[in-house]
Write an enzyme that holds these catalytic residues in place. Sequence first.
Site, PDB file in Angstrom:
ATOM      1  CG  ASN A 153      -0.302  -0.360   2.499  1.00 58.70           C
ATOM      2  OD1 ASN A 153       0.284  -1.435   2.626  1.00 58.70           O
ATOM      3  ND2 ASN A 153      -0.363   0.516   3.467  1.00 58.70           N
ATOM      4  CG  HIS A 205     -12.472   2.071   1.395  1.00 57.21           C
ATOM      5  ND1 HIS A 205     -11.520   3.039   1.632  1.00 57.21           N
ATOM      6  CD2 HIS A 205     -12.141   1.029   2.193  1.00 57.21           C
ATOM      7  CE1 HIS A 205     -10.670   2.593   2.555  1.00 57.21           C
ATOM      8  NE2 HIS A 205     -11.028   1.373   2.908  1.00 57.21           N
ATOM      9  CB  CYS A 333      -3.484   3.197   8.911  1.00 60.93           C
ATOM     10  SG  CYS A 333      -4.760   2.618   7.803  1.00 60.93           S
TER      11      CYS A 333
HETATM   12  N1  PLP Z   1      -4.662  -3.861   3.880  1.00 58.53           N
HETATM   13  C1  PLP Z   1      -4.102  -2.958   3.066  1.00 58.53           C
HETATM   14  C2  PLP Z   1      -2.935  -3.357   2.211  1.00 58.53           C
HETATM   15  C3  PLP Z   1      -4.601  -1.652   3.018  1.00 58.53           C
HETATM   16  O1  PLP Z   1      -4.024  -0.756   2.202  1.00 58.53           O
HETATM   17  C4  PLP Z   1      -5.699  -1.304   3.842  1.00 58.53           C
HETATM   18  C5  PLP Z   1      -6.211   0.075   3.863  1.00 58.53           C
HETATM   19  O2  PLP Z   1      -5.495   1.029   3.642  1.00 58.53           O
HETATM   20  C6  PLP Z   1      -6.265  -2.301   4.651  1.00 58.53           C
HETATM   21  C7  PLP Z   1      -5.717  -3.565   4.654  1.00 58.53           C
HETATM   22  C8  PLP Z   1      -7.448  -2.010   5.511  1.00 58.53           C
HETATM   23  O3  PLP Z   1      -8.630  -1.966   4.745  1.00 58.53           O
HETATM   24  P1  PLP Z   1      -9.934  -1.224   5.270  1.00 58.53           P
HETATM   25  O4  PLP Z   1      -9.672   0.231   5.179  1.00 58.53           O
HETATM   26  O5  PLP Z   1     -11.028  -1.675   4.344  1.00 58.53           O
HETATM   27  O6  PLP Z   1     -10.182  -1.706   6.662  1.00 58.53           O
END
Ligand code: PLP
Length: 392
Positions: A153, A205, A333
């Site tokens: 990400n 999303h 995050c």
């Molecule tokens: N895993 C990855 C690689 C992500 O990029 C994200 C969100 O940024 C998540 C998990 C978490 O997903 P969610 O926002 O739907 O809880």
Amino acid sequence: MIYLDNAATTKIEDSAFNAMLPFLKEEYGNASAVYELARRSKKAVFEARKNAASLIGAMPSEIFFTSGGTESDNWALCGAYETFRKKNTGSAGHIITTAIEHHAILHTAQYLESLGVSVTYLKPDSEGFLTAAQVLESIRPDTFLVSVMTANNEIGTIEPVCEIADAVKNVRKDILIHTDAVQAFGQIHLEDLSKHVDLLSASSHKLGGPKGVGILFIKDGVKFSPFMRGGMQESGRRAGTENVAGIAGFGEACKLAYAGIDSKIAEETALRDRLVAKLGNITDVIVNGAYSEGDFSKRLPGNISVCIKGIEGESALIMLDREGICASSGSACATGAMDPSHVLKAIGRADDEAKGSLRLTLSHHNTEEEIDKAAAVIAEIVDKLRNGKKHL
Ligand code: PLP
């Protein structure tokens, strides 16, 4: 506004939004009930299940709706642990994952460590790649799960997940393979992925659907503990009245995702390359992750991650925001916490380099004009920050 934070979340597609509307008002039936009103909700959930399944070549019965990527990741790890513990009373078991996973994986792995599970966090190479050999070397007799993300990400690196999964299955069929495909699902071709892995997380999303809905793919025949206990929704594996509107919107986003995907990938790659080339005119800029112009096989087409010497990423974000440009530094995050990104550190960036990072994630909705404007504003901001000024 110029939106360059599509890895954090995406704008909902019009047709996904429209697909939700009836289920927020007149189509309020509980999908588990037996009358016609409820059957329409049930049908919408089934259609969405089919659409989500088709993106990874799965069967609809292998798709379980959740509240999003975080829940799916938690379920994958905790479910695998519970399943292992039911069969094994001795060791608390061992998991192999990577140092560059999203916190939804890393913090769940840490929680399992607190319960006695051993966890190996594999270190990637300087571009963020993991290898099948590394995974194989880490397997122990009590290993019950391998979890390697499909694409990162922060730096967009696309991992050789199928190769890793096949190599592990070759030596140990009993080890479950999970992949967090949240960033890749609907963005790149993953039609074969479900043939290789046992478990896969995705989130609505990130591909033009609503927030608060996702899936865990659980391969047919895999014995797996439920995460939410209660009613018999989702074949008794994930209880709770279905978020029908969210699921309908997600299903529509899935349906749209592969329509014209090759041209969307080509457009995003061209925009990405244009922005990378312009950022290259600023001195002391390093592109993080695997980058080669025109290539989208090793890096997500819309991902740019750079470290810019002599600036604080957080200060740049504030100045970009004042100019109407949405971007991120590290993962969304982690924003707010000033710690340098664990991903950038894992690929070898020093703390001060990592603190000067910017993540710009594009979509096919962006235009060349937006890219040119963003590049010019970033160059100006870097200049000001390097000269100690906090305003444009
Ligand atoms: N895993 C990855 C690689 C992500 O990029 C994200 C969100 O940024 C998540 C998990 C978490 O997903 P969610 O926002 O739907 O809880």
